[in-house]
Design an enzyme around this catalytic site. Structure first.
Site, PDB file in Angstrom:
ATOM      1  N   LYS A  88      46.525  39.579  23.125  1.00 37.14           N
ATOM      2  CA  LYS A  88      46.640  40.140  24.468  1.00 37.14           C
ATOM      3  C   LYS A  88      47.989  40.827  24.575  1.00 37.14           C
ATOM      4  CE  LYS A  88      44.105  39.985  28.346  1.00 37.14           C
ATOM      5  NZ  LYS A  88      42.622  39.983  28.435  1.00 37.14           N
ATOM      6  N   GLY A 188      36.930  38.411  45.023  1.00 39.57           N
ATOM      7  CA  GLY A 188      37.314  39.576  44.250  1.00 39.57           C
ATOM      8  C   GLY A 188      36.105  40.436  43.938  1.00 39.57           C
ATOM      9  N   VAL A 189      36.015  41.576  44.606  1.00 35.80           N
ATOM     10  CA  VAL A 189      34.869  42.468  44.382  1.00 35.80           C
ATOM     11  C   VAL A 189      35.371  43.825  43.883  1.00 35.80           C
ATOM     12  CG1 VAL A 189      33.164  41.366  45.864  1.00 35.80           C
ATOM     13  CG2 VAL A 189      34.836  42.925  46.878  1.00 35.80           C
ATOM     14  N   GLY A 190      36.230  43.759  42.862  1.00 38.43           N
ATOM     15  CA  GLY A 190      36.737  44.970  42.236  1.00 38.43           C
ATOM     16  C   GLY A 190      35.850  45.410  41.102  1.00 38.43           C
ATOM     17  N   LYS A 191      36.456  45.647  39.930  1.00 38.17           N
ATOM     18  CA  LYS A 191      35.727  46.233  38.801  1.00 38.17           C
ATOM     19  C   LYS A 191      34.520  45.404  38.402  1.00 38.17           C
ATOM     20  CE  LYS A 191      39.294  46.860  35.921  1.00 38.17           C
ATOM     21  NZ  LYS A 191      40.035  47.332  34.716  1.00 38.17           N
ATOM     22  N   VAL A 192      34.653  44.091  38.344  1.00 31.05           N
ATOM     23  CA  VAL A 192      33.548  43.229  37.904  1.00 31.05           C
ATOM     24  C   VAL A 192      32.755  42.699  39.095  1.00 31.05           C
ATOM     25  CG1 VAL A 192      32.949  41.098  36.702  1.00 31.05           C
ATOM     26  CG2 VAL A 192      34.760  42.571  35.799  1.00 31.05           C
TER      27      VAL A 192
END
Length: 360
Positions: A88, A188-192
């Site tokens: 990472k 969290g309703v971003g990219k994923v």
């Protein structure tokens, strides 16, 4: 010797969380780049993991995150059945303020200097367009755009894999691999998270969401008025009648404050490093909450970027991501057999695969 050096050396050589093969501190004064590349293991093959671009409060925090995330990637890649170890990278700074092509190109040169021991991809704060820039300096960058020979947005298959993990959890707990009629809360309703909403609605679930970004919530509600939003994560985890909690933002969502407040019977989400500290998995088990290990269910994205190295095929990747259902059920079975929480069972399976690879 500075506190930073003491902390790194302790983690690398003396702590239970150590075992990293290599840690590279990168700096390019001209572009402002400050980055950390951590290679935890190459037992199964070249280390693979994304690049996080984040405004860490301190350099120590950035190093700690890189070490923790890279270790997690070793386990994730092992459980996903990939011929890759774990690595990472983190870039220190606010991407909204300091991200430039010059900085990304400098970062690409550092990645390239490792000669393929580390393969990078997108993570928090980095996107497909960024990997296109990084790839101008190294062949060891995945998650690129289709126009540049890549697979594009990996969040699509990440969400699909998390959904498969939820289906397995439903099978384990309720005897039916569907979320139909279940109430699922997504933090969290971003990219994923936004893709996960789609899968759940198609399956007939009732969805409740929250996000620190008002525009992300509004985008979901405008498209799906049947979805409910709550003010914050604290409200979400206390929602009456919640069946599944899906942490899909940053790590540490499961901690000494949140676990006692959870109303859900299942935790299955896309966020990395959801357990704030060792022992949280036992707290979940003691409360009768089924935990689907994060690095198992969110492996769809890494499956996709790994496939890109060999010529991307979406259907092939989706078939591999679908196996997360069986892998998750296998972990639950191992946990029951060994009398341990699912997170510990997943670790044992991953460690066994890595140990067998080292002996070959």
């Amino acid at each position: 010797m500075t506190d930073l050096t003491d902390g790194v050396l302790h983690t690398l050589f003396r702590s239970d969380q150590g075992g990293h093969e290599q840690v590279v501190l990168c700096q390019d004064r001209a572009s402002g780049l400050k980055a950390v590349i951590a290679i935890h293991s190459t037992a199964l093959g070249p280390a693979l993991g994304g690049t996080r671009f984040y405004p860490y409060a301190t350099e120590e925090e950035a190093v700690a995150d890189a070490l923790n995330l890279s270790r997690g990637m070793s386990y994730k890649n092992a459980m996903a059945g990939l011929d890759h170890g774990g690595g990472k990278a983190v870039i220190i700074g606010d991407p909204e303020r300091i991200k430039t092509d010059e900085l990304l190109l400098a970062y690409g040169r550092f990645v390239d200097s490792l000669g393929g021991r580390y393969v990078t991809a997108c993570d928090v704060g980095t996107y497909v367009a960024d990997m296109d820039v990084v790839a101008r300096e190294t062949r060891w960058a995945t998650g690129r755009s289709p126009e540049n020979g890549g697979a594009g947005d990996s969040s699509v298959l990440t969400a699909y894999g998390v959904f498969q993990g939820m289906r397995a959890s439903a099978q384990q707990l309720w005897g039916d691999p569907t979320l139909h009629g279940r109430k699922v809360g997504i933090a969290g309703v971003g990219k994923v998270g936004r893709h996960l909403v789609e899968h759940l609605l198609q399956d007939g679930a009732e969805v409740v969401i929250t996000d620190v970004r008002e525009e992300s919530v509004r985008g979901i509600l405008d498209k799906h008025p049947q979805v409910t939003a709550v003010a914050d994560t604290a409200a979400l985890i206390r929602t009456a009648g919640l069946d599944v909690y899906a942490p899909c933002a940053l790590g540490g969502a499961l901690n000494d404050d949140s676990v006692p407040a959870l109303t859900a019977k299942v935790v299955c989400g896309a966020a990395n490093n959801q357990l704030a500290h060792p022992g949280v998995e036992k707290d979940l088990a003691d409360r009768g909450i089924l935990y689907a290990p994060d690095y198992v269910v969110n492996a769809g994205g890494v499956i996709q970027v790994a496939d890109e190295l060999h010529g991307f095929d979406f259907d092939r990747c989706k078939a591999k991501a679908a196996k997360i259902f069986d892998t998750t059920l296998g972990i639950f079975a191992r946990a029951k057999e060994d009398g341990i929480p699912p997170a510990a069972a997943a670790d044992r399976i991953a460690e066994q695969r890595m140990a067998e690879a080292r002996r070959r």
